[in-house]
Write a protein that holds these residues in place. Structure first.
Motif, PDB file in Angstrom:
ATOM      1  N   VAL A  49       9.593 -17.954   2.096  1.00 58.38           N
ATOM      2  CA  VAL A  49       9.111 -19.099   1.327  1.00 58.38           C
ATOM      3  C   VAL A  49       7.834 -18.693   0.615  1.00 58.38           C
ATOM      4  CG1 VAL A  49       8.255 -21.471   1.434  1.00 58.38           C
ATOM      5  CG2 VAL A  49      10.104 -20.742   2.973  1.00 58.38           C
ATOM      6  N   ALA A  50       7.741 -19.018  -0.668  1.00 58.40           N
ATOM      7  CA  ALA A  50       6.530 -18.717  -1.431  1.00 58.40           C
ATOM      8  C   ALA A  50       5.439 -19.689  -1.023  1.00 58.40           C
ATOM      9  CB  ALA A  50       6.811 -18.815  -2.923  1.00 58.40           C
ATOM     10  N   LEU A  51       4.353 -19.140  -0.457  1.00 54.55           N
ATOM     11  CA  LEU A  51       3.240 -19.950   0.025  1.00 54.55           C
ATOM     12  C   LEU A  51       2.195 -20.123  -1.067  1.00 54.55           C
ATOM     13  CD1 LEU A  51       2.841 -18.229   3.520  1.00 54.55           C
ATOM     14  CD2 LEU A  51       4.131 -20.305   2.953  1.00 54.55           C
ATOM     15  N   PRO A  52       1.275 -21.084  -0.912  1.00 54.71           N
ATOM     16  CA  PRO A  52       0.203 -21.243  -1.903  1.00 54.71           C
ATOM     17  C   PRO A  52      -0.603 -19.956  -2.043  1.00 54.71           C
ATOM     18  CG  PRO A  52       0.284 -23.139  -0.434  1.00 54.71           C
ATOM     19  CD  PRO A  52       1.229 -22.123   0.135  1.00 54.71           C
ATOM     20  N   CYS A  53      -1.093 -19.716  -3.257  1.00 55.88           N
ATOM     21  CA  CYS A  53      -1.862 -18.501  -3.530  1.00 55.88           C
ATOM     22  C   CYS A  53      -3.079 -18.410  -2.622  1.00 55.88           C
ATOM     23  CB  CYS A  53      -2.298 -18.479  -4.991  1.00 55.88           C
ATOM     24  SG  CYS A  53      -3.320 -17.055  -5.436  1.00 55.88           S
ATOM     25  N   LYS A  54      -3.273 -17.239  -2.012  1.00 58.54           N
ATOM     26  CA  LYS A  54      -4.413 -17.037  -1.116  1.00 58.54           C
ATOM     27  C   LYS A  54      -5.672 -16.612  -1.866  1.00 58.54           C
ATOM     28  CE  LYS A  54      -2.411 -14.014   1.564  1.00 58.54           C
ATOM     29  NZ  LYS A  54      -2.215 -13.078   2.686  1.00 58.54           N
ATOM     30  N   GLY A  55      -5.574 -16.459  -3.185  1.00 56.20           N
ATOM     31  CA  GLY A  55      -6.746 -16.104  -3.969  1.00 56.20           C
ATOM     32  C   GLY A  55      -7.341 -14.773  -3.536  1.00 56.20           C
ATOM     33  N   ASP A  56      -8.605 -14.800  -3.162  1.00 56.48           N
ATOM     34  CA  ASP A  56      -9.309 -13.579  -2.784  1.00 56.48           C
ATOM     35  C   ASP A  56      -9.431 -13.420  -1.272  1.00 56.48           C
ATOM     36  OD1 ASP A  56      -9.729 -12.856  -5.481  1.00 56.48           O
ATOM     37  OD2 ASP A  56     -11.433 -14.221  -5.604  1.00 56.48           O
ATOM     38  N   ASP A  57      -8.493 -13.987  -0.540  1.00 59.35           N
ATOM     39  CA  ASP A  57      -8.461 -13.813   0.914  1.00 59.35           C
ATOM     40  C   ASP A  57      -7.799 -12.471   1.230  1.00 59.35           C
ATOM     41  OD1 ASP A  57      -8.134 -13.902   3.642  1.00 59.35           O
ATOM     42  OD2 ASP A  57      -6.886 -15.702   3.662  1.00 59.35           O
ATOM     43  N   PHE A  58      -8.571 -11.537   1.783  1.00 64.39           N
ATOM     44  CA  PHE A  58      -8.071 -10.203   2.083  1.00 64.39           C
ATOM     45  C   PHE A  58      -7.793 -10.000   3.577  1.00 64.39           C
ATOM     46  CE2 PHE A  58     -11.117  -9.452  -1.561  1.00 64.39           C
ATOM     47  CZ  PHE A  58     -10.127  -9.355  -2.532  1.00 64.39           C
ATOM     48  N   SER A  59      -7.701 -11.081   4.328  1.00 66.66           N
ATOM     49  CA  SER A  59      -7.661 -10.972   5.790  1.00 66.66           C
ATOM     50  C   SER A  59      -6.289 -10.616   6.354  1.00 66.66           C
ATOM     51  CB  SER A  59      -8.133 -12.288   6.421  1.00 66.66           C
ATOM     52  OG  SER A  59      -7.262 -13.360   6.067  1.00 66.66           O
ATOM     53  N   ALA A  60      -5.224 -10.807   5.590  1.00 69.43           N
ATOM     54  CA  ALA A  60      -3.880 -10.612   6.145  1.00 69.43           C
ATOM     55  C   ALA A  60      -3.013  -9.812   5.184  1.00 69.43           C
ATOM     56  CB  ALA A  60      -3.229 -11.964   6.460  1.00 69.43           C
ATOM     57  N   PRO A  61      -3.182  -8.488   5.129  1.00 72.67           N
ATOM     58  CA  PRO A  61      -2.378  -7.673   4.204  1.00 72.67           C
ATOM     59  C   PRO A  61      -0.909  -7.639   4.595  1.00 72.67           C
ATOM     60  CG  PRO A  61      -3.681  -6.282   5.661  1.00 72.67           C
ATOM     61  CD  PRO A  61      -4.150  -7.680   5.891  1.00 72.67           C
ATOM     62  N   LEU A  62      -0.066  -7.613   3.602  1.00 75.79           N
ATOM     63  CA  LEU A  62       1.363  -7.439   3.815  1.00 75.79           C
ATOM     64  C   LEU A  62       1.603  -6.128   4.551  1.00 75.79           C
ATOM     65  CD1 LEU A  62       4.346  -8.336   3.048  1.00 75.79           C
ATOM     66  CD2 LEU A  62       4.091  -6.792   1.084  1.00 75.79           C
ATOM     67  N   GLN A  63       2.383  -6.174   5.619  1.00 72.15           N
ATOM     68  CA  GLN A  63       2.588  -4.971   6.428  1.00 72.15           C
ATOM     69  C   GLN A  63       3.766  -4.150   5.905  1.00 72.15           C
ATOM     70  OE1 GLN A  63       0.321  -3.828   8.840  1.00 72.15           O
ATOM     71  NE2 GLN A  63      -0.746  -5.409   7.658  1.00 72.15           N
ATOM     72  N   LEU A  64       3.584  -3.679   4.676  1.00 74.45           N
ATOM     73  CA  LEU A  64       4.567  -2.831   4.003  1.00 74.45           C
ATOM     74  C   LEU A  64       3.822  -1.648   3.396  1.00 74.45           C
ATOM     75  CD1 LEU A  64       7.467  -2.323   2.990  1.00 74.45           C
ATOM     76  CD2 LEU A  64       6.895  -3.711   0.976  1.00 74.45           C
ATOM     77  N   LEU A  65       4.310  -0.457   3.681  1.00 77.49           N
ATOM     78  CA  LEU A  65       3.644   0.776   3.267  1.00 77.49           C
ATOM     79  C   LEU A  65       4.650   1.728   2.636  1.00 77.49           C
ATOM     80  CD1 LEU A  65       1.097   2.673   3.401  1.00 77.49           C
ATOM     81  CD2 LEU A  65       1.969   3.429   5.619  1.00 77.49           C
ATOM     82  N   ALA A  66       4.341   2.203   1.428  1.00 76.47           N
ATOM     83  CA  ALA A  66       5.118   3.280   0.811  1.00 76.47           C
ATOM     84  C   ALA A  66       4.697   4.577   1.489  1.00 76.47           C
ATOM     85  CB  ALA A  66       4.866   3.328  -0.688  1.00 76.47           C
ATOM     86  N   ARG A  67       5.440   4.993   2.501  1.00 72.89           N
ATOM     87  CA  ARG A  67       5.030   6.088   3.369  1.00 72.89           C
ATOM     88  C   ARG A  67       5.095   7.438   2.673  1.00 72.89           C
ATOM     89  NH1 ARG A  67       1.684   6.937   6.761  1.00 72.89           N
ATOM     90  NH2 ARG A  67       2.388   5.235   8.109  1.00 72.89           N
ATOM     91  N   SER A  68       6.198   7.698   1.923  1.00 73.72           N
ATOM     92  CA  SER A  68       6.321   9.019   1.307  1.00 73.72           C
ATOM     93  C   SER A  68       7.210   8.973   0.076  1.00 73.72           C
ATOM     94  CB  SER A  68       6.877  10.035   2.314  1.00 73.72           C
ATOM     95  OG  SER A  68       8.227   9.743   2.618  1.00 73.72           O
ATOM     96  N   ILE A  69       7.001   9.960  -0.781  1.00 74.05           N
ATOM     97  CA  ILE A  69       7.858  10.205  -1.939  1.00 74.05           C
ATOM     98  C   ILE A  69       8.171  11.693  -1.958  1.00 74.05           C
ATOM     99  CG2 ILE A  69       7.952  10.321  -4.454  1.00 74.05           C
ATOM    100  CD1 ILE A  69       6.392   7.783  -4.614  1.00 74.05           C
TER     101      ILE A  69
ATOM    102  N   ARG B 270      -1.666   8.469   3.973  1.00 74.80           N
ATOM    103  CA  ARG B 270      -2.481   8.649   5.177  1.00 74.80           C
ATOM    104  C   ARG B 270      -2.807   7.306   5.825  1.00 74.80           C
ATOM    105  NH1 ARG B 270      -5.184  11.821   1.092  1.00 74.80           N
ATOM    106  NH2 ARG B 270      -4.562  14.019   1.215  1.00 74.80           N
ATOM    107  N   ARG B 271      -2.279   6.240   5.290  1.00 76.91           N
ATOM    108  CA  ARG B 271      -2.589   4.911   5.806  1.00 76.91           C
ATOM    109  C   ARG B 271      -1.678   4.545   6.980  1.00 76.91           C
ATOM    110  NH1 ARG B 271      -6.099   2.745   2.149  1.00 76.91           N
ATOM    111  NH2 ARG B 271      -6.090   3.825   0.129  1.00 76.91           N
TER     112      ARG B 271
ATOM    113  N   ALA C 288       0.837  -1.195   0.000  1.00 83.36           N
ATOM    114  CA  ALA C 288       0.000   0.000   0.000  1.00 83.36           C
ATOM    115  C   ALA C 288       0.877   1.252   0.000  1.00 83.36           C
ATOM    116  CB  ALA C 288      -0.922   0.005   1.221  1.00 83.36           C
ATOM    117  N   GLY C 289       0.247   2.406  -0.285  1.00 86.60           N
ATOM    118  CA  GLY C 289       0.949   3.667  -0.121  1.00 86.60           C
ATOM    119  C   GLY C 289       1.001   4.537  -1.354  1.00 86.60           C
ATOM    120  N   VAL C 290       1.959   5.467  -1.349  1.00 88.16           N
ATOM    121  CA  VAL C 290       2.023   6.548  -2.335  1.00 88.16           C
ATOM    122  C   VAL C 290       2.546   6.051  -3.681  1.00 88.16           C
ATOM    123  CG1 VAL C 290       2.947   8.831  -2.843  1.00 88.16           C
ATOM    124  CG2 VAL C 290       2.477   8.181  -0.468  1.00 88.16           C
ATOM    125  N   VAL C 291       1.817   6.403  -4.730  1.00 90.39           N
ATOM    126  CA  VAL C 291       2.252   6.088  -6.084  1.00 90.39           C
ATOM    127  C   VAL C 291       1.880   7.267  -6.987  1.00 90.39           C
ATOM    128  CG1 VAL C 291       0.119   4.875  -6.703  1.00 90.39           C
ATOM    129  CG2 VAL C 291       2.230   4.338  -7.903  1.00 90.39           C
TER     130      VAL C 291
END
Length: 312
Positions: free
Chosen positions: A269-289, A305-306, A156-159
């Motif tokens: 380790v690359a895990l099996p695809c979670k498909g449309d499971d939105f319950s556990a987002p990657l905790q990485l944020l593009a904070r600023s540019i 703002r996230r 997530a974050g600034v683009v």
């Protein structure tokens, strides 16, 4: 055998486009580099045997497949060397992504967006309308909109997007010259045995699977500056400054340090695809540019703002 060159979600900037942007979706095109017999329908069905969406017969009947002059092609139209075929990519079923982007800034050149987790940047694979680019084209009626850098679907974050053809190259050059200052934040396990801040360098190469990277011995080609911001129990919040822009650089570097970013399904380790499971987002944020505007010299900075989600 028919050889071809296909453009994906958007036509080349200097091409004359005979189809308009439709519901935010730009037409794709296909170069035919060898003549074949059998007609256009047979060719398209052979080229795209597993197409997800309306059949090619239906698209041809609707007039949604045209030549470079905008003339609708028929099922029995000739397939000739040098032809360029234009069409819309379509998906019959697409899972809605229940997260909204935010707008940080807009002027006559740029659109700066706060991307949510799970939303792809551009159409690819099973994503078409549920992508940031198509959503923005629909909402703002900006047919020339294109991202001038990318974030992973999971990040997530600034683009930053450009919507002015005349100045796009000027802004893109900032990334090529590495004059952009990007700052990320991540939640990951506490890293022991290191004095903060520090710089981590490694040589990154393509992994065995096409969607991941790995490290190997040799001259480093990636560099990240790591700061520790705070800790809560066994989890820490880090500020990450990528001095290079390798694919998955921050994710691989943190995993290589022994503290993979929370909810990373690729590293270590690359895990099996979670498909449309939105319950556990990657905790990485593009904070600023931040950058000095190449047109005006003005110092600019855009912040997300996230917030990252600490584990309960």
């Amino acid at each position: 055998m028919v050889r071809f060159v296909r453009k994906g979600h958007q036509a080349a900037a200097n091409a004359v486009v005979p189809l308009p942007v439709r519901d935010g979706v730009a037409p794709s095109y296909l170069w035919i580099t060898a003549t074949r017999t059998g007609g256009m329908l047979a060719f398209l069905e052979e080229r795209f045997p597993a197409i997800a969406g309306p059949s090619w017969a239906e698209r041809l009947a609707r007039g949604d497949v045209v030549d470079a002059h905008g003339t609708p092609l028929q099922a029995d139209s000739h397939v000739r060397q040098g032809m360029r075929i234009w069409y819309y990519r379509e998906l019959e079923h697409e899972t809605p992504i229940p997260f909204e982007e935010g707008i940080i800034f807009q002027d006559e050149h740029l659109l700066v967006v706060d991307k949510p987790h799970f939303l792809p940047m551009i159409p690819t694979g099973r994503f078409l309308r549920e992508t940031l680019l198509v959503r923005l084209k629909q909402k703002f009626d900006l047919p020339h909109l294109t991202p001038i850098h990318r974030l992973d679907r999971e990040t997530a974050g600034v683009v930053i997007f450009s919507h002015n053809l005349a100045t796009r190259g000027t802004y893109q050059s900032m990334f090529q010259k590495r004059s952009i200052r990007k700052v990320y934040e991540a939640l990951a396990p506490v890293l022991h045995g290191r004095d903060f801040p520090f710089t981590y360098r490694s040589r990154m190469v393509d992994g065995d699977k096409f969607f991941v990277m790995r490290e190997e011995e040799g001259e480093p080609n990636s560099e990240t500056f790591v700061e520790l911001l705070e800790t809560r129990g066994d989890v820490a919040r880090y500020r990450l400054h990528p001095h290079t822009g390798r694919k998955h650089q921050l994710r691989l570097h943190m995993a290589s340090l022994g503290v993979p970013i929370l909810n990373d399904a690729f590293y270590p380790v690359a895990l099996p695809c979670k498909g449309d499971d939105f319950s556990a987002p990657l905790q990485l944020l593009a904070r600023s540019i931040a950058f000095d505007d190449p047109l005006t010299g003005e110092a600019r900075r855009f912040d997300s703002r996230r917030a990252l989600a600490w584990p309960a």
